[in-house]
Design a protein around this motif. Sequence first.
Motif, PDB file in Angstrom:
ATOM      1  N   LEU A 167      34.990  42.756  40.844  1.00  0.00           N
ATOM      2  CA  LEU A 167      34.124  43.943  40.862  1.00  0.00           C
ATOM      3  C   LEU A 167      32.728  43.616  41.387  1.00  0.00           C
ATOM      4  CD1 LEU A 167      35.121  45.696  37.527  1.00  0.00           C
ATOM      5  CD2 LEU A 167      35.669  46.396  39.862  1.00  0.00           C
ATOM      6  N   SER A 168      32.224  42.453  41.039  1.00  0.00           N
ATOM      7  CA  SER A 168      30.912  42.037  41.526  1.00  0.00           C
ATOM      8  C   SER A 168      30.922  41.900  43.051  1.00  0.00           C
ATOM      9  CB  SER A 168      30.520  40.716  40.880  1.00  0.00           C
ATOM     10  OG  SER A 168      29.316  40.241  41.422  1.00  0.00           O
ATOM     11  N   GLY A 169      31.977  41.308  43.585  1.00  0.00           N
ATOM     12  CA  GLY A 169      32.101  41.190  45.042  1.00  0.00           C
ATOM     13  C   GLY A 169      32.211  42.543  45.704  1.00  0.00           C
ATOM     14  N   PHE A 189      35.814  40.798  36.619  1.00  0.00           N
ATOM     15  CA  PHE A 189      34.375  40.961  36.823  1.00  0.00           C
ATOM     16  C   PHE A 189      33.913  40.328  38.135  1.00  0.00           C
ATOM     17  CE2 PHE A 189      33.918  41.348  31.999  1.00  0.00           C
ATOM     18  CZ  PHE A 189      33.924  42.735  32.060  1.00  0.00           C
ATOM     19  N   ILE A 190      34.471  39.203  38.487  1.00  0.00           N
ATOM     20  CA  ILE A 190      34.115  38.554  39.753  1.00  0.00           C
ATOM     21  C   ILE A 190      34.529  39.452  40.916  1.00  0.00           C
ATOM     22  CG2 ILE A 190      34.676  36.627  41.284  1.00  0.00           C
ATOM     23  CD1 ILE A 190      34.824  34.887  38.719  1.00  0.00           C
ATOM     24  N   MET A 227      31.012  45.442  44.586  1.00  0.00           N
ATOM     25  CA  MET A 227      29.704  46.096  44.519  1.00  0.00           C
ATOM     26  C   MET A 227      28.727  45.476  45.536  1.00  0.00           C
ATOM     27  SD  MET A 227      30.124  48.508  42.460  1.00  0.00           S
ATOM     28  CE  MET A 227      28.506  49.085  42.080  1.00  0.00           C
ATOM     29  N   ALA A 228      28.787  44.179  45.700  1.00  0.00           N
ATOM     30  CA  ALA A 228      27.919  43.524  46.685  1.00  0.00           C
ATOM     31  C   ALA A 228      28.274  44.001  48.090  1.00  0.00           C
ATOM     32  CB  ALA A 228      28.050  42.011  46.587  1.00  0.00           C
TER      33      ALA A 228
END
Length: 65
Positions: free
Chosen positions: A18-20, A15-16, A22-23
């Motif tokens: 994927l979050s990076g 998740f970390i 997407m950002a």
Amino acid sequence: MILGVPWWVFMMILFIFLSGLMAFRAMRAEQRLEEQFIEQEGRIYIDRMEEERREKQNRKQRLPQ
């Protein structure tokens, strides 16, 4: 447990990541929009300068010499 590490730890890492990702994609998209806006405003400015130059030349031609 996978390799002695709970499964939720791997999920959190995923998740970390994927979050990076997407950002990063959002940052790139915003940068593209900003560049388009700057190009559009620059075109408007150049068009205005060209119009003023044409008007100035027309005024010079109309003045009695």
